[in-house]
Design a protein around this motif. Structure first.
Motif, PDB file in Angstrom:
ATOM      1  N   VAL A  60       1.025  -0.828  -0.094  1.00  0.00           N
ATOM      2  CA  VAL A  60       0.413  -0.105   0.220  1.00  0.00           C
ATOM      3  C   VAL A  60       1.183   1.388   0.068  1.00  0.00           C
ATOM      4  CG1 VAL A  60      -1.504   1.384   1.401  1.00  0.00           C
ATOM      5  CG2 VAL A  60      -1.847  -1.233   0.835  1.00  0.00           C
ATOM      6  N   ALA A  61       1.844   1.438   0.626  1.00  0.00           N
ATOM      7  CA  ALA A  61       3.061   2.583   0.665  1.00  0.00           C
ATOM      8  C   ALA A  61       3.566   2.656  -0.248  1.00  0.00           C
ATOM      9  CB  ALA A  61       3.844   1.896   2.116  1.00  0.00           C
ATOM     10  N   TYR A  62       4.135   1.052  -1.399  1.00  0.00           N
ATOM     11  CA  TYR A  62       4.729   2.108  -2.211  1.00  0.00           C
ATOM     12  C   TYR A  62       3.621   2.381  -3.892  1.00  0.00           C
ATOM     13  CZ  TYR A  62       9.151   0.982  -0.413  1.00  0.00           C
ATOM     14  OH  TYR A  62      10.371   1.218   0.745  1.00  0.00           O
ATOM     15  N   TRP A  63       2.273   1.812  -3.287  1.00  0.00           N
ATOM     16  CA  TRP A  63       1.114   1.972  -4.228  1.00  0.00           C
ATOM     17  C   TRP A  63       1.049   2.991  -4.052  1.00  0.00           C
ATOM     18  CZ3 TRP A  63      -3.640   3.837  -1.892  1.00  0.00           C
ATOM     19  CH2 TRP A  63      -4.834   4.265  -3.612  1.00  0.00           C
ATOM     20  N   ARG A  64       0.770   3.623  -2.943  1.00  0.00           N
ATOM     21  CA  ARG A  64       0.535   5.599  -2.762  1.00  0.00           C
ATOM     22  C   ARG A  64       1.468   6.386  -3.054  1.00  0.00           C
ATOM     23  NH1 ARG A  64      -0.778   9.451  -2.685  1.00  0.00           N
ATOM     24  NH2 ARG A  64      -1.011  11.074  -1.530  1.00  0.00           N
ATOM     25  N   TYR A  65       2.501   6.009  -2.869  1.00  0.00           N
ATOM     26  CA  TYR A  65       3.809   6.908  -3.792  1.00  0.00           C
ATOM     27  C   TYR A  65       5.103   6.176  -4.442  1.00  0.00           C
ATOM     28  CZ  TYR A  65       2.119  10.692  -0.714  1.00  0.00           C
ATOM     29  OH  TYR A  65       1.198  12.044  -0.237  1.00  0.00           O
ATOM     30  N   PRO A  66       4.473   5.634  -5.338  1.00  0.00           N
ATOM     31  CA  PRO A  66       5.302   5.238  -6.516  1.00  0.00           C
ATOM     32  C   PRO A  66       6.606   5.189  -6.215  1.00  0.00           C
ATOM     33  CG  PRO A  66       3.438   5.323  -7.898  1.00  0.00           C
ATOM     34  CD  PRO A  66       3.616   6.302  -6.518  1.00  0.00           C
ATOM     35  N   ALA A  67       7.978   4.701  -6.130  1.00  0.00           N
ATOM     36  CA  ALA A  67       9.218   4.991  -5.964  1.00  0.00           C
ATOM     37  C   ALA A  67       9.778   6.167  -5.302  1.00  0.00           C
ATOM     38  CB  ALA A  67       9.923   4.656  -7.972  1.00  0.00           C
ATOM     39  N   PRO A  68       8.956   6.141  -3.971  1.00  0.00           N
ATOM     40  CA  PRO A  68       8.954   7.611  -3.158  1.00  0.00           C
ATOM     41  C   PRO A  68      10.492   7.852  -2.952  1.00  0.00           C
ATOM     42  CG  PRO A  68       8.506   6.028  -1.654  1.00  0.00           C
ATOM     43  CD  PRO A  68       8.765   5.009  -3.245  1.00  0.00           C
ATOM     44  N   PRO A  69      10.451   9.134  -1.954  1.00  0.00           N
ATOM     45  CA  PRO A  69      12.015   9.508  -1.851  1.00  0.00           C
ATOM     46  C   PRO A  69      11.786   8.279  -0.199  1.00  0.00           C
ATOM     47  CG  PRO A  69       9.872  11.129  -1.767  1.00  0.00           C
ATOM     48  CD  PRO A  69       9.595  10.631  -2.787  1.00  0.00           C
ATOM     49  N   GLY A  70      12.916   8.722   0.618  1.00  0.00           N
ATOM     50  CA  GLY A  70      12.916   8.038   1.663  1.00  0.00           C
ATOM     51  C   GLY A  70      12.118   8.703   2.936  1.00  0.00           C
ATOM     52  N   ASP A  71      11.992   9.802   2.780  1.00  0.00           N
ATOM     53  CA  ASP A  71      10.998  10.509   4.075  1.00  0.00           C
ATOM     54  C   ASP A  71       9.317   9.970   3.924  1.00  0.00           C
ATOM     55  OD1 ASP A  71      10.065  11.563   1.551  1.00  0.00           O
ATOM     56  OD2 ASP A  71      11.096  13.997   2.772  1.00  0.00           O
ATOM     57  N   ARG A  72       8.469   9.510   2.579  1.00  0.00           N
ATOM     58  CA  ARG A  72       7.613   8.761   2.583  1.00  0.00           C
ATOM     59  C   ARG A  72       7.213   7.559   3.291  1.00  0.00           C
ATOM     60  NH1 ARG A  72       3.997  12.568   1.479  1.00  0.00           N
ATOM     61  NH2 ARG A  72       4.110  13.867   0.058  1.00  0.00           N
ATOM     62  N   VAL A  73       8.813   6.858   3.164  1.00  0.00           N
ATOM     63  CA  VAL A  73       7.960   5.282   3.925  1.00  0.00           C
ATOM     64  C   VAL A  73       9.259   5.300   5.108  1.00  0.00           C
ATOM     65  CG1 VAL A  73       7.412   4.636   1.927  1.00  0.00           C
ATOM     66  CG2 VAL A  73       9.569   4.731   2.306  1.00  0.00           C
ATOM     67  N   LEU A  74      10.425   5.935   5.289  1.00  0.00           N
ATOM     68  CA  LEU A  74      11.635   5.635   6.612  1.00  0.00           C
ATOM     69  C   LEU A  74      10.964   6.637   8.292  1.00  0.00           C
ATOM     70  CD1 LEU A  74      14.840   6.392   4.337  1.00  0.00           C
ATOM     71  CD2 LEU A  74      13.652   4.430   5.596  1.00  0.00           C
TER      72      LEU A  74
END
Length: 276
Positions: free
Chosen positions: A118-132
């Motif tokens: 879900v995280a990488y669907w919401r923000y494909p190939a995201p910068p680190g701060d979107r998930v870290l």
């Protein structure tokens, strides 16, 4: 006392993000889990959430995402609708206290272990701060829990209705100033209440909000917003909003009468009204 969540520390989170960021969503679904060998908990402060509860939380979020197109590509409107629904679900279902929710490592676990698809669907190939979890104003899940925390009105028939007033970029302007403004739900709710009552057609809302928040920051050392009752606080904020609108209109070629008419239109009444 709230639940304690597993935390994924930076040394483990960074490599996971590096390996996940270009994987297909279907692969990330296979990697989703309710535990991780490197996850840790704080020693005290509540009961550890069970893996069964984590799996239930995962299913709730996945179901929300499916309503917005998951696992396929989505559009801006559907993603925005997902974010609003996500905020309410996370805030009502996680049973997490603000001190625990302030830990970026908790949100790193959710994004990289429990809900990577879900995280990488919401923000494909995201910068680190979107998930870290390095910046909670940017985190795919953390930012939405905090938005719900700051706007929830328990005495409102729809406690989370204010989630729809500002978009992500605008709300982030408030939360980015959290030390002076955003850590006070009382003040944030008042900002949203006043903002929702303004008719800003013809104005650059982003610029207007920036100016408005700058004025509140200048007031903050001298006004104890948290101690004001709702009526008094609304009056203070409405006066600051009027100053912002007046300042922005002063840069235009409008006549004085035209500016006063614009101000009256923004506030839905006479141009000299500042009260709530």
């Amino acid at each position: 006392m709230g639940l304690l969540y597993p935390r994924l520390l930076a040394g483990q989170a960074g490599p996971l993000h590096y390996s996940y960021r270009h994987l297909p969503i279907s692969d990330l679904t296979q990697l989703a889990a309710a535990s991780h060998e490197s996850a840790v908990y704080v020693a005290t402060g509540g009961d550890r959430i069970s893996e069964a509860r984590l799996r239930e939380l995962r299913q709730l979020v996945v179901d929300l995402a499916k309503n917005s197109g998951f696992p396929h590509e989505s559009n801006r409107e559907l993603r925005a609708a997902f974010d609003v629904s996500l905020a309410e679900v996370l805030h009502t279902e996680m049973e997490i206290v603000p001190a625990e929710a302030a830990s970026g490592d908790v949100w790193a676990f959710l994004a990289l272990v429990l809900l990577p698809d879900v995280a990488y669907w919401r923000y494909p190939a995201p910068p680190g701060d979107r998930v870290l979890g390095t910046d909670l104003t940017r985190h795919v899940f953390g930012r939405m829990w905090w938005r719900a925390q700051l706007v929830r009105s328990s005495d409102d028939p729809e406690p989370y209705a204010a989630l729809n007033i500002l978009g992500e970029a605008a709300f982030d302007q408030i939360y980015a100033r959290r030390r002076a403004l955003g850590n006070s739900p009382h003040l944030v709710k008042a900002i949203l209440r006043i903002w929702n009552g303004l008719d800003l057609r013809g104005f650059d809302e982003r610029k207007t909000l920036q100016d408005f928040l700058k004025r509140l920051l200048r007031l903050a050392p001298f006004v104890l917003f948290e101690c004001l009752d709702e009526r008094s606080l609304d009056a203070e904020l409405r006066a600051a909003a009027r100053e912002s609108v007046t300042a922005l209109l002063s840069t235009t070629s409008l006549t004085e009468d035209e500016r006063q008419a614009k101000i009256a239109a923004v506030f839905g009444g006479s141009s000299n009204a500042t009260g709530g």
